[in-house]
Motif scaffolding. Structure first.
Motif, PDB file in Angstrom:
ATOM      1  N   LYS A   6       1.003  -1.104   0.003  1.00 14.58           N
ATOM      2  CA  LYS A   6      -0.030  -0.129  -0.143  1.00 14.58           C
ATOM      3  C   LYS A   6       0.926   1.290   0.039  1.00 14.58           C
ATOM      4  O   LYS A   6       1.905   1.254   0.753  1.00 14.58           O
ATOM      5  N   LYS A   8       2.344   5.033  -2.248  1.00 18.25           N
ATOM      6  CA  LYS A   8       2.691   5.525  -3.667  1.00 18.25           C
ATOM      7  C   LYS A   8       3.212   4.597  -4.617  1.00 18.25           C
ATOM      8  O   LYS A   8       4.149   3.725  -4.308  1.00 18.25           O
ATOM      9  N   GLU A  25      -1.886   5.992  -5.313  1.00 22.51           N
ATOM     10  CA  GLU A  25      -1.693   5.498  -4.201  1.00 22.51           C
ATOM     11  C   GLU A  25      -2.391   4.287  -4.232  1.00 22.51           C
ATOM     12  O   GLU A  25      -3.463   4.143  -4.581  1.00 22.51           O
ATOM     13  N   ASP A  27      -4.315   1.588  -2.736  1.00 24.50           N
ATOM     14  CA  ASP A  27      -5.045   1.291  -1.323  1.00 24.50           C
ATOM     15  C   ASP A  27      -4.983  -0.213  -0.935  1.00 24.50           C
ATOM     16  O   ASP A  27      -5.303  -0.350   0.323  1.00 24.50           O
ATOM     17  N   ASP A  28      -5.140  -1.266  -1.745  1.00 22.01           N
ATOM     18  CA  ASP A  28      -5.299  -2.286  -1.147  1.00 22.01           C
ATOM     19  C   ASP A  28      -4.532  -3.390  -2.282  1.00 22.01           C
ATOM     20  O   ASP A  28      -4.751  -3.162  -3.580  1.00 22.01           O
ATOM     21  N   PHE A  42      -6.493   0.986  -6.388  1.00 22.48           N
ATOM     22  CA  PHE A  42      -5.727   2.233  -6.394  1.00 22.48           C
ATOM     23  C   PHE A  42      -6.447   3.650  -6.653  1.00 22.48           C
ATOM     24  O   PHE A  42      -7.774   3.350  -7.094  1.00 22.48           O
ATOM     25  N   HIS A  43      -6.120   4.767  -6.367  1.00 23.02           N
ATOM     26  CA  HIS A  43      -6.949   6.017  -6.634  1.00 23.02           C
ATOM     27  C   HIS A  43      -5.624   6.807  -7.049  1.00 23.02           C
ATOM     28  O   HIS A  43      -4.490   6.925  -6.665  1.00 23.02           O
ATOM     29  N   THR A  45      -3.694  10.457  -7.506  1.00 29.45           N
ATOM     30  CA  THR A  45      -3.258  11.435  -6.591  1.00 29.45           C
ATOM     31  C   THR A  45      -2.733  12.654  -7.166  1.00 29.45           C
ATOM     32  O   THR A  45      -2.618  13.746  -6.754  1.00 29.45           O
ATOM     33  N   LYS A  85     -10.680   6.411  -9.178  1.00 27.46           N
ATOM     34  CA  LYS A  85     -10.265   4.969  -8.457  1.00 27.46           C
ATOM     35  C   LYS A  85     -10.482   3.859  -9.578  1.00 27.46           C
ATOM     36  O   LYS A  85     -11.096   3.981 -10.498  1.00 27.46           O
TER      37      LYS A  85
END
Length: 97
Positions: A6, A8, A25, A27-28, A42-43, A45, A85
């Protein structure tokens, strides 16, 4: 895929003919996902990408996902309700085909 963490990462994509690195980023990481093409959640940024497109857009599927200097996967899906996302497939899955 066990080296993916998780935090950058980047996607490489070209919106205007110039290859650029955009920050995301992770996320999981789902090592046991029933949906093989959705192992990386991910999302976006990166402010430039968010400003220009709102996130992941058509044509960005297959964009490499880079973390810690390593190719870890590629973009596969975007959330219809939130283009910032998305999901990625693990590089191991890509290399099998």
């Amino acid at each position: 895929k066990q080296n993916i963490k998780k935090g950058k990462a980047y996607i490489l994509s070209s919106l205007d003919g110039t290859l650029r690195k955009y920050e995301i980023e992770i996320d999981d990481v789902d090592y046991n996902s029933k949906e093989e093409n959705k192992g990386i959640l991910f999302h976006v940024t990166d402010s430039l990408l968010l400003q220009e497109t709102g996130g992941i857009v058509q044509g960005m599927s297959g964009s490499p996902i880079i973390q810690n200097g390593r190719l870890v996967g590629a973009v596969t899906h975007v959330f219809i309700s939130d283009a910032s996302k998305g999901y990625g497939v693990f590089i191991e899955k890509m290399l099998k085909h």
